[in-house]
Motif scaffolding. Structure first.
Motif, PDB file in Angstrom:
ATOM      1  N   ILE A 147      10.598 -32.152  11.488  1.00  0.00           N
ATOM      2  CA  ILE A 147      11.119 -31.644  12.761  1.00  0.00           C
ATOM      3  C   ILE A 147      12.182 -30.602  12.470  1.00  0.00           C
ATOM      4  CG2 ILE A 147      10.603 -33.755  14.031  1.00  0.00           C
ATOM      5  CD1 ILE A 147      13.489 -34.597  13.751  1.00  0.00           C
ATOM      6  N   GLY A 148      12.379 -29.704  13.438  1.00  0.00           N
ATOM      7  CA  GLY A 148      13.350 -28.627  13.295  1.00  0.00           C
ATOM      8  C   GLY A 148      14.722 -29.007  13.821  1.00  0.00           C
ATOM      9  N   ARG A 149      15.584 -28.015  13.807  1.00  0.00           N
ATOM     10  CA  ARG A 149      16.985 -28.251  14.180  1.00  0.00           C
ATOM     11  C   ARG A 149      17.131 -28.689  15.628  1.00  0.00           C
ATOM     12  NH1 ARG A 149      20.758 -28.990  16.506  1.00  0.00           N
ATOM     13  NH2 ARG A 149      22.888 -28.203  16.307  1.00  0.00           N
ATOM     14  N   THR A 150      16.349 -28.158  16.542  1.00  0.00           N
ATOM     15  CA  THR A 150      16.509 -28.499  17.957  1.00  0.00           C
ATOM     16  C   THR A 150      16.095 -29.932  18.260  1.00  0.00           C
ATOM     17  OG1 THR A 150      14.322 -27.563  18.391  1.00  0.00           O
ATOM     18  CG2 THR A 150      16.230 -26.119  18.720  1.00  0.00           C
ATOM     19  N   LEU A 151      15.258 -30.536  17.416  1.00  0.00           N
ATOM     20  CA  LEU A 151      14.788 -31.904  17.655  1.00  0.00           C
ATOM     21  C   LEU A 151      15.553 -32.951  16.854  1.00  0.00           C
ATOM     22  CD1 LEU A 151      10.939 -31.222  17.625  1.00  0.00           C
ATOM     23  CD2 LEU A 151      12.455 -31.348  19.600  1.00  0.00           C
ATOM     24  N   ILE A 152      16.438 -32.529  15.957  1.00  0.00           N
ATOM     25  CA  ILE A 152      17.185 -33.486  15.132  1.00  0.00           C
ATOM     26  C   ILE A 152      18.150 -34.349  15.957  1.00  0.00           C
ATOM     27  CG2 ILE A 152      18.936 -33.632  13.302  1.00  0.00           C
ATOM     28  CD1 ILE A 152      17.510 -31.390  11.855  1.00  0.00           C
TER      29      ILE A 152
END
Length: 330
Positions: A80-85
């Motif tokens: 997952i990317g930064r926005t979903l962390i």
């Protein structure tokens, strides 16, 4: 003028370690310790803004988080990317977890130009569950972290490979329900799968759909376009990148050097000059014939020889007619 705590020569009465220092480079493991303390300060009222601030403090803007483990239906890998962390960490607590922290043992550090890599083969993610029953879960595996080599020292990549997990139930709870077989049967069942709650697993499955849509959602938020227009714009830009030819490297122009011509002797006799003039004129006539034949569709192949031809020419040519036959020209 009296010394103040901002003075570099200020001596605190409480000792040299009382005064707060300016930001400095710390050990990467200490950043995990700070992250554990931040997670412990979470309350039930922590909203999305709190989780966004948590992710901003410890993760880079382009950070990625990867989990690898094996379930009953085969190995799984989620990135997952930064926005979903931020949402990932919040789902851990929504699944009944009251405490979360990481323990790193015998980790190895390697320093690069702009990053620091921490490889811990004995990492443990410890979660304390309050429901459906009081249970402590120890999830063991290998954790590989990449930090940026700057003052903030935030995480750029997070990769946790789960090998095994253990669910620990206190003996006091077993003794309380020793005479109740139904409760004992419920206590014997696992409340997690490879140390992850069902809330977290469902979110990771959802991220498989959400991660490719991050570009669409970002474009919709930035330009206030409809979902259909966002999809059309993204597809058109990807098509342009696929069709556009790769940029060729610029070549520096090569400078050609002019060769010097040897000057002929001025003492040559007139007969030699006349012979060279006649030879030159015949060469020009032959070149004119070659160009004319090429314009008429005949391929001329020059054939120069040191032996003189019929009229004393040094050069004669062979022409190819459109029918494929060869014709000798003089």
């Amino acid at each position: 003028m009296s010394s103040t705590p901002h003075d570099p020569f200020y001596s605190s009465p409480f000792g040299p370690f009382y005064r707060r220092h300016t930001p400095y480079m710390v050990q990467p493991e200490y950043r995990i310790y700070e992250m554990n303390k931040r997670l412990q300060s979470r309350t039930e009222d922590s909203d999305n803004l709190w989780w966004d601030a948590f992710a901003t403090e410890f993760f880079e803007d382009d950070a990625t988080l990867t989990l690898s483990f094996c379930l009953e239906d085969g190995p799984k890998r989620y990135t997952i990317g930064r926005t979903l962390i931020p949402r990932y960490f919040s789902t851990v607590f929504e699944g009944g977890v009251t405490d979360l922290y990481y323990i790193l043992k015998h980790s190895k550090e390697s320093y690069h130009n702009s990053s620091i890599t921490v490889d811990c083969d004995q990492c443990a993610m410890v979660t304390q569950h309050g429901k459906p029953m009081f249970t402590k879960v120890c999830t063991e595996g290998r954790l590989i972290l990449e930090f940026t080599f700057d003052d903030l020292m935030r995480i750029k990549t997070w990769h946790f490979t789960i090998r095994q997990y253990r669910e620990l139930v206190p003996r006091s709870i077993l003794a309380m329900h020793a005479q109740d077989p139904q409760v004992l049967d419920q206590l014997s069942k696992n409340i997690t799968r490879m140390g992850l709650t069902n809330f977290t697993l469902n979110y990771l499955r959802l991220c498989v759909i959400l991660e490719p849509m991050q570009e669409l959602m970002s474009r919709h938020k930035t330009y206030n376009l409809s979902p259909r227009d966002c999809l059309k714009t993204c597809l058109f830009q990807k098509w342009q990148r696929m069709v556009a030819p790769p940029a060729e490297p610029t070549r520096q122009p090569t400078t050609k050097r002019r060769k010097r011509k040897n000057s002929t002797s001025s003492t040559s006799n007139s007969s030699a000059g006349n012979a060279s003039n006649s030879t030159g004129s015949k060469k020009k006539t032959t070149a004119a014939n070659l160009s004319l034949s090429s314009q008429q569709g005949l391929g001329a192949i020059p054939n120069c020889s040191l032996n003189p031809g019929r009229d004393g020419d040094l050069c004669h040519s062979t022409a190819v007619t459109p029918s494929g036959q060869f014709k000798e020209k003089h």
